[in-house]
Scaffold this motif. Structure first.
Motif, PDB file in Angstrom:
ATOM      1  N   PHE A  91       0.837  -1.191   0.000  1.00  0.00           N
ATOM      2  CA  PHE A  91       0.000   0.000   0.000  1.00  0.00           C
ATOM      3  C   PHE A  91       0.875   1.245   0.000  1.00  0.00           C
ATOM      4  CE2 PHE A  91       0.636  -1.098   4.488  1.00  0.00           C
ATOM      5  CZ  PHE A  91       1.036   0.121   5.030  1.00  0.00           C
ATOM      6  N   ALA A  92       0.218   2.348  -0.299  1.00  0.00           N
ATOM      7  CA  ALA A  92       0.845   3.670  -0.205  1.00  0.00           C
ATOM      8  C   ALA A  92       0.049   4.475   0.804  1.00  0.00           C
ATOM      9  CB  ALA A  92       0.852   4.362  -1.560  1.00  0.00           C
ATOM     10  N   ALA A  93       0.741   5.235   1.641  1.00  0.00           N
ATOM     11  CA  ALA A  93       0.076   5.996   2.695  1.00  0.00           C
ATOM     12  C   ALA A  93       0.537   7.441   2.656  1.00  0.00           C
ATOM     13  CB  ALA A  93       0.372   5.381   4.054  1.00  0.00           C
ATOM     14  N   LYS A  94      -0.382   8.319   3.056  1.00  0.00           N
ATOM     15  CA  LYS A  94      -0.071   9.747   3.205  1.00  0.00           C
ATOM     16  C   LYS A  94      -0.599  10.213   4.552  1.00  0.00           C
ATOM     17  CE  LYS A  94       0.096  11.264  -1.622  1.00  0.00           C
ATOM     18  NZ  LYS A  94      -0.501  12.165  -2.638  1.00  0.00           N
ATOM     19  N   ILE A  95       0.224  10.955   5.267  1.00  0.00           N
ATOM     20  CA  ILE A  95      -0.167  11.487   6.577  1.00  0.00           C
ATOM     21  C   ILE A  95       0.093  12.986   6.574  1.00  0.00           C
ATOM     22  CG2 ILE A  95       0.192  11.363   9.066  1.00  0.00           C
ATOM     23  CD1 ILE A  95       1.382   8.565   8.619  1.00  0.00           C
ATOM     24  N   ASN A  96      -0.964  13.750   6.846  1.00  0.00           N
ATOM     25  CA  ASN A  96      -0.831  15.200   6.974  1.00  0.00           C
ATOM     26  C   ASN A  96      -1.311  15.567   8.379  1.00  0.00           C
ATOM     27  OD1 ASN A  96      -1.177  18.077   6.838  1.00  0.00           O
ATOM     28  ND2 ASN A  96      -1.130  17.885   4.589  1.00  0.00           N
ATOM     29  N   VAL A  97      -0.360  15.780   9.273  1.00  0.00           N
ATOM     30  CA  VAL A  97      -0.696  16.027  10.680  1.00  0.00           C
ATOM     31  C   VAL A  97      -1.434  17.343  10.833  1.00  0.00           C
ATOM     32  CG1 VAL A  97       0.237  16.292  13.001  1.00  0.00           C
ATOM     33  CG2 VAL A  97       1.309  14.679  11.408  1.00  0.00           C
ATOM     34  N   ARG A  98      -1.008  18.345  10.086  1.00  0.00           N
ATOM     35  CA  ARG A  98      -1.617  19.663  10.239  1.00  0.00           C
ATOM     36  C   ARG A  98      -3.096  19.626   9.855  1.00  0.00           C
ATOM     37  NH1 ARG A  98       1.349  24.181   6.962  1.00  0.00           N
ATOM     38  NH2 ARG A  98       0.761  22.744   5.300  1.00  0.00           N
ATOM     39  N   GLU A  99      -3.426  18.935   8.776  1.00  0.00           N
ATOM     40  CA  GLU A  99      -4.821  18.854   8.335  1.00  0.00           C
ATOM     41  C   GLU A  99      -5.558  17.673   8.971  1.00  0.00           C
ATOM     42  OE1 GLU A  99      -4.961  18.741   4.123  1.00  0.00           O
ATOM     43  OE2 GLU A  99      -3.877  20.637   3.858  1.00  0.00           O
ATOM     44  N   LYS A 100      -4.849  16.879   9.809  1.00  0.00           N
ATOM     45  CA  LYS A 100      -5.432  15.710  10.473  1.00  0.00           C
ATOM     46  C   LYS A 100      -6.068  14.762   9.456  1.00  0.00           C
ATOM     47  CE  LYS A 100      -6.373  18.276  14.728  1.00  0.00           C
ATOM     48  NZ  LYS A 100      -7.382  18.693  15.702  1.00  0.00           N
ATOM     49  N   LYS A 101      -5.261  14.455   8.455  1.00  0.00           N
ATOM     50  CA  LYS A 101      -5.755  13.657   7.344  1.00  0.00           C
ATOM     51  C   LYS A 101      -4.826  12.464   7.118  1.00  0.00           C
ATOM     52  CE  LYS A 101      -7.391  14.345   2.590  1.00  0.00           C
ATOM     53  NZ  LYS A 101      -7.467  15.324   1.480  1.00  0.00           N
ATOM     54  N   PHE A 102      -5.435  11.300   6.923  1.00  0.00           N
ATOM     55  CA  PHE A 102      -4.667  10.074   6.716  1.00  0.00           C
ATOM     56  C   PHE A 102      -5.270   9.320   5.534  1.00  0.00           C
ATOM     57  CE2 PHE A 102      -4.099   5.509   7.676  1.00  0.00           C
ATOM     58  CZ  PHE A 102      -2.715   5.451   7.642  1.00  0.00           C
ATOM     59  N   GLU A 103      -4.409   8.931   4.554  1.00  0.00           N
ATOM     60  CA  GLU A 103      -4.881   8.248   3.351  1.00  0.00           C
ATOM     61  C   GLU A 103      -4.107   6.959   3.132  1.00  0.00           C
ATOM     62  OE1 GLU A 103      -5.670  10.903  -0.151  1.00  0.00           O
ATOM     63  OE2 GLU A 103      -4.587  12.342   1.104  1.00  0.00           O
ATOM     64  N   LEU A 104      -4.841   5.957   2.629  1.00  0.00           N
ATOM     65  CA  LEU A 104      -4.232   4.670   2.275  1.00  0.00           C
ATOM     66  C   LEU A 104      -4.720   4.262   0.897  1.00  0.00           C
ATOM     67  CD1 LEU A 104      -4.521   2.378   5.445  1.00  0.00           C
ATOM     68  CD2 LEU A 104      -2.422   3.135   4.356  1.00  0.00           C
ATOM     69  N   ASP A 105      -3.809   3.793   0.048  1.00  0.00           N
ATOM     70  CA  ASP A 105      -4.167   3.298  -1.288  1.00  0.00           C
ATOM     71  C   ASP A 105      -3.660   1.868  -1.440  1.00  0.00           C
ATOM     72  OD1 ASP A 105      -5.451   5.592  -2.266  1.00  0.00           O
ATOM     73  OD2 ASP A 105      -3.525   6.553  -2.697  1.00  0.00           O
ATOM     74  N   PHE A 106      -4.599   0.948  -1.703  1.00  0.00           N
ATOM     75  CA  PHE A 106      -4.256  -0.452  -1.912  1.00  0.00           C
ATOM     76  C   PHE A 106      -4.436  -0.815  -3.374  1.00  0.00           C
ATOM     77  CE2 PHE A 106      -5.404  -0.295   2.547  1.00  0.00           C
ATOM     78  CZ  PHE A 106      -4.456  -1.106   3.145  1.00  0.00           C
ATOM     79  N   PRO A 107      -3.590  -1.676  -3.918  1.00  0.00           N
ATOM     80  CA  PRO A 107      -3.812  -2.137  -5.296  1.00  0.00           C
ATOM     81  C   PRO A 107      -5.033  -3.040  -5.349  1.00  0.00           C
ATOM     82  CG  PRO A 107      -1.996  -3.340  -4.292  1.00  0.00           C
ATOM     83  CD  PRO A 107      -2.380  -2.264  -3.320  1.00  0.00           C
ATOM     84  N   PRO A 108      -5.659  -3.195  -6.507  1.00  0.00           N
ATOM     85  CA  PRO A 108      -6.840  -4.067  -6.606  1.00  0.00           C
ATOM     86  C   PRO A 108      -6.452  -5.533  -6.418  1.00  0.00           C
ATOM     87  CG  PRO A 108      -6.145  -3.354  -8.778  1.00  0.00           C
ATOM     88  CD  PRO A 108      -5.306  -2.588  -7.809  1.00  0.00           C
ATOM     89  N   CYS A 109      -7.431  -6.338  -6.009  1.00  0.00           N
ATOM     90  CA  CYS A 109      -7.213  -7.777  -5.829  1.00  0.00           C
ATOM     91  C   CYS A 109      -7.239  -8.435  -7.205  1.00  0.00           C
ATOM     92  CB  CYS A 109      -8.302  -8.362  -4.931  1.00  0.00           C
ATOM     93  SG  CYS A 109      -8.156 -10.134  -4.661  1.00  0.00           S
ATOM     94  N   GLN A 110      -6.123  -9.007  -7.604  1.00  0.00           N
ATOM     95  CA  GLN A 110      -6.023  -9.590  -8.940  1.00  0.00           C
ATOM     96  C   GLN A 110      -5.897 -11.100  -8.934  1.00  0.00           C
ATOM     97  OE1 GLN A 110      -2.692  -7.370 -10.522  1.00  0.00           O
ATOM     98  NE2 GLN A 110      -4.036  -5.781 -11.350  1.00  0.00           N
ATOM     99  N   LYS A 111      -5.486 -11.685  -7.828  1.00  0.00           N
ATOM    100  CA  LYS A 111      -5.398 -13.141  -7.773  1.00  0.00           C
ATOM    101  C   LYS A 111      -5.763 -13.630  -6.370  1.00  0.00           C
ATOM    102  CE  LYS A 111      -0.433 -13.379  -6.752  1.00  0.00           C
ATOM    103  NZ  LYS A 111       0.863 -13.940  -7.176  1.00  0.00           N
ATOM    104  N   GLU A 112      -6.206 -14.863  -6.315  1.00  0.00           N
ATOM    105  CA  GLU A 112      -6.622 -15.459  -5.045  1.00  0.00           C
ATOM    106  C   GLU A 112      -5.405 -15.749  -4.174  1.00  0.00           C
ATOM    107  OE1 GLU A 112      -8.140 -19.856  -4.011  1.00  0.00           O
ATOM    108  OE2 GLU A 112      -9.547 -18.715  -5.266  1.00  0.00           O
TER     109      GLU A 112
END
Length: 1274
Positions: A880-901
């Motif tokens: 995953f990729a993550a972004k943290i912005n403490v000043r704006e109190k914002k947290f984001e996570l990006d996961f790739p799509p599920c492509q195989k079992e």
């Protein structure tokens, strides 16, 4: 008359010329045919079995009056693996040739009056083959008495020195005597049996009364022909049967049947003298155990030239598990252990030189060499410590496992002492602690096998404790006492007493921390010398001027000795006069816990404690939880012979609000043994002094002001003394303390400096951030043999029966990460608060656990038996990729799509009939005991030569083959979660509960790709905790929620002509909330979970939480909205908490929150003159059909479950679409429970609970005027 007298004299002379007592004529040659068979299985039709058969001719030739030789010829060795009646024995010509090559050499033995003496054989003949000869000679080990028909005596045999019961019967026609011998192999004074790997598991003798896991019977039948030289065995038959279960044999068992037969072929004069080479004594008839360290029962491999094989296997394992755990290779770690155990010491040095430069190979080598449990590992570690070419962490990990797996023989214990004097051992505090503690553990194991245990083994620790006391070195005293606690040596009692006031010969004044360690150091001696420990702990308990904590610890150790009724009564008498309520509360709660105990080891103690509790309850039964407590919970099942126990100790004192010491430990009861599981302890001496007797401003309601009050006290931590730890913690496994640490002021100051926002480039946090920006890659794999428990027992054939359990785990973690900080930090860490931090990472964390139970014959030449095998992998990959912005109190996570079992977790197991031999290792057979290919209802033609159970015709099998797959899928995110299971069982009602575990089992949890509504590029999660204005849609939704709440309020107003104060406050609350909603509220936090598809509108869910508190009412709303094209699905949750008396939740969901509706409510009340009551209710107006169906299914199971739990059922019509429950504090330690369903009511009175009503009343002191008239309204 003269002729008659002559005939009588002739007959008498003839009778006196023949004898029945066994003997062999040294001038004769005796030839016998011998056959021995052993098989393992369940003894049921259609279930696979395994076995071996050995047939040969045996020739016995006399050398002198008491010395004979035994020769074996025409040997045939056969193996069986399959189904009786369908398969037969198969010859193993290579193995036959290998065994025959040794048996062809003559064996010499002494023989006098039916008893085999010393056995001699050539030095190159293996112990295994000598034991096979013992099995043959066992037929000649029999005592014949002609003066008694039935007699018993203790005599030596292949099983040891055991009790034999004889019965004789003479055939009046042939004059042959039939002798039946039954040997009691369960109660031998010197039994040919051996345990390995359970030194720390305490024997539980009382559980033997509940059932056995192993039962054996041995019977011999001889036909003896009288001759002038003595009795001659013409035919002999031996039968040994054993039943084994991992549980109670009464509930089904695996079966071993060993049968041997010998028939006399002829007797002839010895033609010529036997000549053979030099021989040496190999012992008497008693079975001699082979060094079986390398004979791992669950696999067989060629062990010649082990060094290159081990090197290649380490490289293969490192490569296969270099990113994530490869479950297919984890069993190879057992092969590696086996190879290392036969590797000479020089081979270890060769491997170290090759692996030392490769970090991955080096770790695998150090992690697995610890299973070499003899002098070689000590010599290897000695050289590493002297050279200093291992790190402290490597030395610590290797040493603690090597010492705990080391053979606890006197030579190795003496050799291990050298680590106590090495400079490298003392180079780091935690390494030194580990060396001392693990040496103590080694002494404990040594004492488990050698009784009485020599004091020389524990002497270094006694010297260390004495030196620490003489120098008043607190740290050294604590360490030495903890090590003595691990050793559990009765000879250390006198030294421990020197640390205890009122017990020591000279007065002592030591810190409570040292006193605590001294008292706890007797915890394992309590089982070995209970009377001495009882005298000391009672003395400490009766000293009222001792610290409260020490007196409570004394009580705890006292009960580890399992005191008698008289001693418990003495404690009870003194408790009645005790003034310290902490001591009373601790002792009373512990007594009460034991009174309810159901485990076998507390069978007698629980009775004594039950009486004590009845005496103490009127005076001390209502002490609140503000006082010290000792709590124990346990259960034990007689069918499984399995139980667990958990204990929690909280030690307080009158002068401090903070607990002095908190301890938690667990125990596992398993087939007559008590295994102490993980134990944790925290001693908060420094924190206790910091908080003192109270916290200014602390009200006890865990509100924000309470946390502020605690934080205000913690800010003064710098006033604590430098020479005392702020916090101490320890951990024990199997009763052995292997790690403890003191957290002092310096440690706290270093942490504060490191994370201080004003810290600069000198901070380790700064260095960690720089490393992350450059990118890090870290990987660690840890193989660990958790359990290797083995039991060996001789069989009548001279083959070793083995019952073994192996539990192996391979743990792994991989982390790849790279971070970016924008704008980058330049001066201090505070800049992180105004920067955006982004992180990209991938990795893996997981483990694979393999478990085996083996029951069968295990030699270095062949194996056969029954084997349970299971595998449980857990694999959690991430990217995953993550972004943290403490000043704006914002947290984001990006996961790739599920492509195989991929599989997150699974469990699979089966039971096999196994056959292996060293000459054909590649042809090893593992036949599932119940294979898929065979229908269990097929008829099986039984082989009449196979001995089957007599009652087989009435045993009817039942087949069970459930399989299921359940999935929950999301076409928004393109992923799903599936749970699948398959079981295959064939069981008999007589075999409960063993059949639960027989057959194929597979369960798995998987993540699977799903066809999505739109092609998913990534899955985006976002959490925003900053204040944000809700969008127009949410504002409209809140307005709808307001209207619905008005409707609910209106319904409440119309429900009754009169309104109570509670209803009035409820109305005013809603009016206030509605007024607040006239202005647009701000979301406290917002969560989004979206599937992103290029430039298209995202799909997913958006949740917002709104918080609108009032004076005494906490109000919050949750709105979840589905995001996407043409959707108006929403969920609205409105929650209200009114002080500490009432909590309500109203849930609506569906199209614009209009489709479905339900409400929940809970309230407490304690009206004057009534008992404290807790009521809860769930009411639904409209719910989906799937939820209704689930509710109906659940409701159908409730009566049965309620009955099992001791509830009563009452059929009555209650409110529809509603479930309500009430809990009433009925007495000092029990509650009444009533649960109403639409069609019936279940109730249970006087359920024992650990929370006294006194505490409940204190908790309710602010709600005594609360009423529950409006209970049920939302």
């Amino acid at each position: 008359m003269r002729e008659l007298l002559l005939c009588c004299l002739v007959a008498l002379a003839t009778c006196q010329s023949v004898r029945y007592d066994l003997s062999l004529n040294p001038k004769k040659t005796y030839e016998y045919k011998y056959e021995g068979v052993v098989n393992f299985g369940l003894g049921m039709p259609n279930l696979a079995e395994s076995g071996v058969k050995m047939t040969c001719k045996v020739k016995i030739v006399g050398l002198s009056a008491q010395t004979f030789t035994l020769e074996v010829s025409d040997l045939v060795f056969e193996e069986f693996n399959g189904f009786p009646g369908k398969n037969g024995f198969n010859a193993s010509p290579k193995l036959t040739q290998r065994i025959a090559a040794q048996l062809v050499k003559p064996f010499m033995f002494d023989y006098t009056s039916g008893h085999v003496g010393d056995i001699h054989a050539s030095a190159e003949i293996s112990d295994t083959v000598v034991n096979i000869v013992r099995g043959i000679l066992g037929f000649f080990q029999v005592t014949v008495k002609t003066t008694q028909r039935i007699y018993e005596l203790e005599e030596v045999g292949i099983h040891g020195k055991c009790q034999s019961n004889y019965a004789t019967e003479e055939n009046m026609e042939t004059k042959d005597m039939t002798i039946t011998q039954v040997i009691d192999v369960s109660n031998c004074r010197e039994k040919a049996a051996m345990y390995m790997g359970i030194a720390t598991a305490v024997l539980d003798k009382v559980s033997k009364q509940r059932g056995e896991s192993v039962i054996s019977t041995v019977r011999y039948v001889y036909t003896v022909k009288p001759t002038a030289e003595g009795g001659l065995i013409t035919r002999a038959h031996g039968l040994e049967r054993q039943h084994f279960s991992p549980f109670n044999v009464k509930g089904g068992s695996f079966k071993m049947q060993a049968m041997k037969e010998m028939v006399l072929l002829g007797v002839s004069d010895t033609a010529r003298a036997i000549t053979f080479g030099p021989v040496e004594s190999r012992g008497n008839i008693i079975y001699k155990f082979v060094n079986a360290e390398a004979n791992v029962p669950i696999m067989m491999q060629n062990l010649e030239d082990p060094v290159p094989k081990a090197i290649e296997l380490i490289k293969h394992l490192a490569q296969a598990n270099n990113y994530q755990i490869d479950s297919a290779t984890t069993e190879d770690t057992i092969k590696l252990y086996q190879l290392l155990r036969v590797t000479p010491y020089e081979g270890f040095e060769v491997m170290w030189k090759q692996f030392a430069g490769n970090e991955e190979h080096r770790r695998w080598f150090l992690d697995t060499i610890v299973e070499v449990n003899d002098a070689r590992i000590l010599k290897f570690l000695e050289l590493r410590f002297q050279a200093g070419d291992v790190s402290v962490s490597e030395a610590l990990e290797t040493l603690v496992l090597a010492f705990n797996h080391l053979q606890a023989i006197p030579e190795l214990v003496e050799m291990a002492k050298m680590f106590l004097n090495m400079p490298f051992s003392k180079s780091q505090i935690y390494l030194w602690n580990t060396v001392v503690l693990t040496y103590g553990s080694l002494v404990y194991k040594h004492c488990a096998y050698y009784t009485p245990c020599p004091v020389t083994a524990v002497q270094p620790l006694l010297d260390m404790a004495t030196e620490g006391l003489r120098n008043s070195n607190e740290a050294n005293m604590v360490l030495a006492l903890k090590a003595l606690g691990n050793a559990g040596h009765p000879g250390s009692i006198k030294t421990i007493m020197r640390f205890l006031p009122g017990v020591a010969a000279t007065p002592v004044d030591l810190p409570p921390r040292v006193l605590s360690a001294a008292v706890q150091s007797m915890r394992l001696i309590a089982a070995r010398d209970p009377h001495s420990v009882q005298d000391i702990t009672m003395n400490l308990f009766l000293q009222k001027d001792l610290p409260t904590e020490i007196r409570m610890l004394a009580i705890m150790i006292l009960f580890d000795t399992k005191p008698s009724m008289a001693l418990v009564s003495t404690v009870t008498v003194h408790l009645q006069e005790e003034k310290d309520l902490h001591v009373v509360s601790f002792a009373y709660s512990y007594l009460k816990s034991f009174a309810r105990s159901s485990t076998p080891d507390n069978h007698f103690l629980s009775t004594a404690c039950n009486v004590a509790v009845k005496i103490l309850a009127p005076k001390f039964g209502r002490l609140s939880y503000h006082y010290s407590k000792a709590m124990r919970m346990d259960w034990f099942n007689d069918d499984f012979l399995i139980g667990t126990a958990a204990e929690v100790f909280m030690l307080r004192s009158a002068t401090n609000i903070f607990p002095t010491e908190i301890m938690m430990k667990g125990k596992f009861y398993f087939i007559g043994r008590i295994l102490q599981l993980l134990e944790l302890g925290i001693r908060a001496e420094g924190i206790k002094e910091l908080f003192g007797s109270g916290i200014p401003g602390f009200k006890g309601d865990l509100s924000f002001s309470d946390f502020q009050a605690i934080f205000s006290v913690l800010k003064n931590w710098e006033i604590l003394p430098n020479d005392k730890p702020v916090l101490s913690a320890y951990t024990r496994a199997s009763g052995q303390e292997w790690f403890f640490a003191d957290i002092n002021k310096d440690f706290i100051q270093n942490i504060i400096r490191a994370v201080n926002p004003s810290a600069g480039k000198e901070s380790p946090v700064w260095a960690a951030i720089e490393n992350l920006q450059r990118g890090i890659s870290w990987h660690r794999t840890k193989p660990f043999l958790i359990i290797e428990v083995r039991y060996f027992q001789a069989t009548t054939l001279g083959l070793p029966l083995e019952i073994s359990k192996y539990y192996e785990t391979v743990n792994g973690i991989t982390v790849n990460a790279k971070a970016a900080v924008n704008p980058p930090i330049t001066d201090h860490l505070r800049q992180l608060l105004t920067s955006e931090i982004s992180l990209e990472t991938d990795g893996f964390i997981g483990f694979t656990k393999d478990f085996w139970v083996f029951y069968g014959i295990n030699t270095e030449l062949f194996q056969c038996g029954s084997e349970f095998k299971s595998k449980m992998p857990v694999a959690i990959p991430w990217k995953f990729a993550a972004k943290i912005n403490v000043r704006e109190k914002k947290f984001e996570l990006d996961f790739p799509p599920c492509q195989k079992e991929f599989e997150i977790s699974s469990f699979s197991s089966n039971v096999y009939a196994v056959s292996r031999n060293i000459e054909d290792t590649a042809l090893a057979k593992m036949t599932p005991m119940m294979p898929n290919a065979i229908d269990s209802n097929d008829e099986v033609q039984m082989d009449p030569t196979v001995v089957r159970p007599e009652s087989e015709e009435i045993w009817t099998p039942n087949t069970w083959h459930p399989s299921a797959k359940m999935c929950t899928e999301s076409n928004i995110y393109g992923a799903g979660l599936c749970v699948e299971s398959e079981l295959r069982r064939e069981y008999y009602h007589e075999e409960y509960p063993l059949y639960y575990f027989l057959g194929y089992t597979h369960m798995a949890i998987k993540v699977v790709p799903v066809q999505a509504i739109k092609a998913v590029d990534k899955i985006h999660f976002e959490v925003n905790t900053g204040p944000s204005r809700n969008p127009v849609g949410a504002r409209q939704l809140l307005e709808t929620l307001r209207k619905l709440s008005k409707e609910v309020t209106q319904r409440i107003r119309l429900s009754s002509d009169s309104s109570s104060s509670v209803r009035g406050s409820h109305h005013s609350h809603h009016d206030n909330i509605m007024e607040g909603w006239d202005s647009t509220p701000e979301a406290v936090f917002n969560i989004k979970a979206l599937a992103m598809s290029g430039n298209q509108k995202p799909e997913g869910y958006d949740a917002a939480v709104y918080y609108t508190p009032e004076a005494n009412i906490q109000n919050a709303q949750l709105i979840v909205s589905q995001v996407g094209d043409d959707t108006n699905w929403k969920m609205c949750v409105d929650t209200i908490v009114n002080g500490r008396a009432e909590a309500k939740a109203h849930v609506r969901w569906g199209a614009e929150c209009q489709s479905y509706e339900m409400s929940m409510r809970a309230a407490t009340a304690h009206l004057p003159g009534s008992k404290p009551t807790l009521k809860a209710k769930v009411h639904w107006t409209r719910i989906p059909e799937s939820m209704a169906e689930m509710g109906r299914r659940t409701e159908s199971y409730i009566p049965g479950m309620a009955f099992l739990l001791g509830f009563y059922q009452q059929h009555e019509k209650n409110a529809k679409q509603e479930v309500s429950a009430s809990v009433v504090a009925a007495s000092a330690d029990s509650v009444d429970v009533k649960i109403k369903f639409p069609e019936y009511t279940v109730y249970h009175q006087a359920i024992p609970v650990p929370l006294p009503p006194a505490s409940f009343q204190e908790f309710q002191r602010d709600t005594r005027n609360t009423t529950i008239e409006s209970f049920g309204y939302a």
